[in-house]
Design an enzyme around this catalytic site. Structure first.
Site, PDB file in Angstrom:
ATOM      1  N   HIS A 194      31.290  86.647  -5.793  1.00 21.93           N
ATOM      2  CA  HIS A 194      30.127  87.175  -6.546  1.00 21.93           C
ATOM      3  C   HIS A 194      29.133  87.876  -5.112  1.00 21.93           C
ATOM      4  O   HIS A 194      29.159  87.348  -3.991  1.00 21.93           O
ATOM      5  CB  HIS A 194      29.373  86.511  -7.559  1.00 21.93           C
ATOM      6  N   CYS A 203      31.016  78.400  -5.400  1.00 19.79           N
ATOM      7  CA  CYS A 203      31.644  79.800  -5.537  1.00 19.79           C
ATOM      8  C   CYS A 203      31.520  80.755  -4.208  1.00 19.79           C
ATOM      9  O   CYS A 203      31.028  80.225  -3.106  1.00 19.79           O
ATOM     10  CB  CYS A 203      30.805  80.677  -6.422  1.00 19.79           C
TER      11      CYS A 203
END
Length: 537
Positions: A429, A448
């Site tokens: 992301h 992440c």
């Protein structure tokens, strides 16, 4: 070992029955020899379900000890592979090579031949598994290595071997990737360096920069020459050529390429070849864990390199910096493979429960209006008024709310996320924290993978399904609304951890063991008998 099988087969290959003087039909001596061989095979194979089933189905016939040209080819091919297992960073002793060789040579009776027969099959299956998909179950070495090695069916391996040219089949077992070939080449080179005594004296300095001179600069010069980054030189001053060599070294070792030999650069330059060799052999084991088709187009994230790449037909077509999980027990990014299915433009951040209860709940207990940009949502999907909530009554177990952050430039996920649904809740992301990408070590996230150039990454992914990917993406971004865009073609994503890998030009690169995982793998390999010597005995 010449003619060892004939000791048995000059009798065993003669079939027939003998009639005793009593008129009772009994097994001939030759038949008794065959029976003894089969009984030994059945007994030895009974400890292994795959071997037992294999020999039962082939009528306990010999594979390795058959006295024929194909038997010789099979024995020779396997024994060569076991003898040379160290070329793959595998321990020869693991396969009992010396004992197996002696067992074959000393086999005089049908029983001894039967036991040797199964010992050969067992060694073959162990070696085939090790060189194809690694010696270890990855998760047994570190809980965050979620990867499942592509272990092949044992019986199928043996049966395919029997239908193939023995030497040719054994050559197909290890990975055939350019990375694996490069690692093998570097392993051989480093072993030669170690045999010659290493790279010479280390650099005794905290920092060296252009214009400096003295003994430390000479040591740096010599070290760069032996490492292969600098042509032979008699320079005693840190000159332009040495600066270029330092920059080249820094680029190949994941360091800030400023041409100044600071403490971090000197520490890497001073690493002995033995340490590099460990990284190479661990990388070979890791490469075996990923010995499968990776996808004509795939995304490759190397955690130690802090990069994310798009690979098309084995060539890097896009690359960007990344930020990975912080080196803490609950934040380290895991290693696994999955398939990217879609991207979400203007994403809502659904705060993982672990973050909600460990980080935000204590803040809310101290001040109900803390992190006001986050919304509390109840089980019916309704936004909760914080003023009506007594947060002190809640714990990590009974906290009843979801926490969400609406789309926007301040959203923790930035303006786009790339989804490959997995049980670890890991994805790629954007991020509003752009400053972190300028750092040398970029391990700061909750697990992440944050991308430095997420829009360009999105354009590259969309280029195969829309005519104007930038316009397509920006049009949806400008709405401010959360929008899911499916990828027409799913893209495999491989999150790997390599402290040694070759670049597009075939040059070996090294990175630091940021999570200490390679150290664990090396310890396990050493416990199995892997050694740094060129010949492991």
């Amino acid at each position: 070992m010449v003619g060892f099988a004939r000791k048995f087969y000059r009798y065993a290959m003669v079939s027939g029955l003998a009639v005793l003087s009593t008129g009772v039909i009994a097994a001939s001596p030759a038949q008794a020899q065959v029976t003894a061989f089969k009984q030994a095979v059945a007994e030895a194979a009974s400890r292994d379900d795959a071997l037992s089933a294999f020999y039962r189905e082939n009528g306990f016939q010999p594979v390795w000890t058959v006295d024929s040209p194909i038997g010789v080819e099979r024995r020779s091919a396997l024994l060569r592979a076991l003898r040379d297992a160290d070329q793959h960073g595998l321990p020869v002793k693991r396969y009992n090579f010396d004992a197996l060789y002696a067992q074959l040579g000393d086999a005089d009776t049908p029983r001894e031949l039967g036991l040797a027969e199964v010992a050969m099959s067992d060694a073959f299956l162990t070696y085939a598994k090790d060189v194809q998909s690694g010696m270890f179950k990855p998760s047994s070495l570190d809980n965050d290595i979620k990867r499942k090695a592509p272990v092949r069916d044992r019986r199928e391996n043996l049966e395919t071997f029997l239908d193939s040219d023995p030497s040719a089949f054994i050559k197909t077992l290890p990975p055939t990737t350019s990375q694996y070939v490069g690692l093998m080449k570097e392993k051989k080179r480093l072993e030669h360096v170690i045999d010659l005594g290493g790279w010479g004296p280390t650099v005794q300095a905290k920092k060296l920069k252009p214009g400096d001179s003295g003994k430390a600069v000479v040591a740096l010069r010599n070290r760069l020459i032996t490492l292969g980054y600098l042509e032979r030189s008699a320079a005693i001053t840190f000159d332009t050529e040495m600066q270029k060599a330092v920059q080249a070294f820094q680029l190949a070792n994941g360091l800030e390429a400023d041409g100044v030999a600071g403490s971090g650069t000197i520490a890497e330059i001073n690493r002995p070849p033995q340490e590099r060799l460990k990284s190479i052999m661990v990388a070979m084991e890791r490469e075996r864990w990923l010995n499968k088709e990776r996808g004509e187009r795939h995304v490759l994230v190397n955690l130690t390199d802090f990069t994310a790449r798009i690979i098309d037909h084995d060539a890097v077509t896009f690359e960007t910096r990344s930020v990975v999980g912080k080196n803490q027990s609950d934040r380290r990014s895991p290693e696994f493979s999955d398939v990217m299915e879609h991207m979400v433009i203007n994403p809502t951040w659904n705060v993982p429960r672990s973050i909600a209860t460990k980080e935000y709940l204590p803040m809310l207990k101290r001040n109900p209006n803390a992190v006001s940009y986050l919304k509390l949502v109840n089980s019916r999907g309704q936004v909760v008024n914080r003023g009506n909530v007594n947060f002190s009554q809640f714990t990590a177990r009974n906290f009843p709310f979801d926490i969400k952050q609406a789309p926007g430039s301040r959203n923790a996920l930035g303006l786009v996320k790339f989804m490959f649904p997995n049980k670890y809740n890991i994805y790629l992301h954007d991020t509003p924290a752009k400053n972190l990408f300028s750092r040398e070590v970029r391990a700061y996230s909750h697990g992440c993978i944050r991308l430095h150039q997420p829009f360009d990454f999105a354009y590259a992914l969309l280029a195969r399904q829309v005519d104007n990917p930038k316009e397509y993406f920006q049009t949806r971004l400008k709405t401010g609304r959360e929008t899911t865009v499916d990828l027409i073609q799913d893209i495999p994503v491989h999150i790997i951890y390599r402290t040694a890998f070759s670049d597009a030009k075939g040059h070996m690169n090294y990175r630091r063991d940021i999570y200490g995982r390679d150290a664990k793998i090396w310890k396990a390999m050493a416990n199995e008998g892997v050694a740094l010597d060129a010949v492991q005995g």
